[in-house]
Enzyme design. Sequence first.
Site, PDB file in Angstrom:
ATOM      1  N   ARG A 276       0.848  -1.197   0.000  1.00  9.76           N
ATOM      2  CA  ARG A 276       0.000   0.000   0.000  1.00  9.76           C
ATOM      3  C   ARG A 276       0.882   1.244   0.000  1.00  9.76           C
ATOM      4  O   ARG A 276       1.538   1.556   1.002  1.00  9.76           O
ATOM      5  CB  ARG A 276      -0.927   0.022   1.213  1.00  9.76           C
ATOM      6  CG  ARG A 276      -1.767   1.301   1.275  1.00  9.76           C
ATOM      7  CD  ARG A 276      -2.975   1.215   2.181  1.00  9.76           C
ATOM      8  NE  ARG A 276      -2.640   1.152   3.598  1.00  9.76           N
ATOM      9  CZ  ARG A 276      -3.548   1.256   4.575  1.00  9.76           C
ATOM     10  NH1 ARG A 276      -4.822   1.399   4.276  1.00  9.76           N
ATOM     11  NH2 ARG A 276      -3.167   1.177   5.841  1.00  9.76           N
TER      12      ARG A 276
ATOM     13  N   ASP B 166      -3.710   3.320  14.553  1.00  6.79           N
ATOM     14  CA  ASP B 166      -2.870   3.853  13.486  1.00  6.79           C
ATOM     15  C   ASP B 166      -3.386   5.232  13.143  1.00  6.79           C
ATOM     16  O   ASP B 166      -4.208   5.804  13.872  1.00  6.79           O
ATOM     17  CB  ASP B 166      -2.819   2.909  12.281  1.00  6.79           C
ATOM     18  CG  ASP B 166      -4.161   2.765  11.562  1.00  6.79           C
ATOM     19  OD1 ASP B 166      -5.119   3.491  11.914  1.00  6.79           O
ATOM     20  OD2 ASP B 166      -4.248   1.940  10.635  1.00  6.79           O
TER      21      ASP B 166
END
Length: 538
Positions: free
Chosen positions: A167, A441
């Site tokens: 990603r 996160d």
Amino acid sequence: MASGYDVPDGVEIRGRYDGEFAGILTREALQFVADLQREFRGRVRYAMDRRREAQKSYDAGGSLGFDPATRRVRESDWVCAPVPPPVADRTVEITGPVERKMIINALNSGAKVFMADFEDALSPTWENLMRGQVNLRDAVNGTISFRDEGRKRVYELKAETAKLFVRPRGWHLPEAHVLIDGEPAIACLLDFGLYFFHNHAAFRASQGAGFGPFFYLPKMEHSREAKIWDDVFNRAEKFAGIEKGSIRATVLIETLPAAFQMDEILYELRDHSLGLNCGRWDYIFSYVKTFRSHPSRLLPDRVLVSMSQHFMRSYSDLLIFTCHRRGIPIRDDAAANEAALQLVRSDKAREVRAGHDGTWAAHPGLIPAIAQAFDMGGRPNQIATAKREDAAALTAEDLLQPPRGKRTMEGLRLNTRVGIQYLAAWLAGTGSVPLYNLMEDAATAEISRVQNWQWLRHGAALDGEAVAVRVTPELFARVVEEELARIEREVGAERFARGRYAEACRIFTRQCTATELDEFLTLDAYGQIVVLHPKSAL
């Protein structure tokens, strides 16, 4: 030669020189990245301008809906390219930052897919980014290893590993350590370009079985952004001399505007698509950000915004219907913050019943339970058995229905503790942080920030207090002071003094109290982790 790196014309490296990094930042690889930026920067700039214009419309009272100009795409019959055999079964996936030990453990975890993350799970320091590229190159080549001196243990890859997806960062992020024609590199093109240049051949010859590389694409808001990615893939395939459609990507639907563009996004990427993924935490963040000027859209405590909320369930159902109609599987990331095994089992059972074809696991220890829940009788997906045609009737109102639930003082306090501690870790170089039995996160920290901002902006009334309490700057200042003191008690005075908690508190507080909402927490804080090195001769 700039800072010791051999660079092509128009490229300047302002990050620290390292011999290992030089093996990634070769003249040829940098030329490939520079060519991508020069070809696509105008379209990226236009796409970001259009994002800002759309937000102005929402701020002025506008709402979202399905675009009448693309009705033909939504209503006509077409399907995406068939899923390549190496990634037909993606029932259980795991994700984590591009750290060396993490990559080895995740590839060895027993999951079907590992998503190596340059985005929300990584603090984008120069060291993290470049070591991440080195680590991925070694992983693709099968030579990666890690020696843990404390445990006197060497970690290496098993014979059978998860399939590797990467990603890159989102379109909106710059990379200040690399300049191209005097401008910061577009971060996602740097991440993609370096990885593809060095690994496409080895990946296709090994785990890709003639396909790949494979990617996850984050933070898109419109199909025009998917079209740029499709053209980037076409350009890369032509450069490498590989077949069109070799590169494949799963798109994370994690912004509210993108929920109204699912068909269009798949259509633009139809030759390169590997489906869509429900990115729930960023989606909640985007809901608040999109409707930041709408007091009727106040969210309850973030722990109450689950998939049982109507707008979240509608988004998931529409995504399943759209993917299966177009002949591709659908993932869900709902395991990302589940701590208890029983909760994971019940959550996974819900996902299977809804029609999802796979999910993300937060930890390797959860994989056996999740795999059991996603046992679909030998089938790799539910495309043929879970059409979810009932979701065809979902409307814009279903996707936008305000969530229900209480707003509490503890919710405000938790947001503040989590936001400060996550940002302190991010500033110190860590992008994935365990806090209060959950893995935080950038996406979950963003919810904390924008919810505090939203409650302050609209003077939200808090439930459960003995007397009526509204969120005001004075109340928030007291909460910040008390929660910072609590953080110091929890982590200990020595660790607190060593860490960047005070700096994180200043940044987080400033963002929560700003007149205008900053687009992204980490974009505002990015300047604090950029370390530039002056030009020097070898």
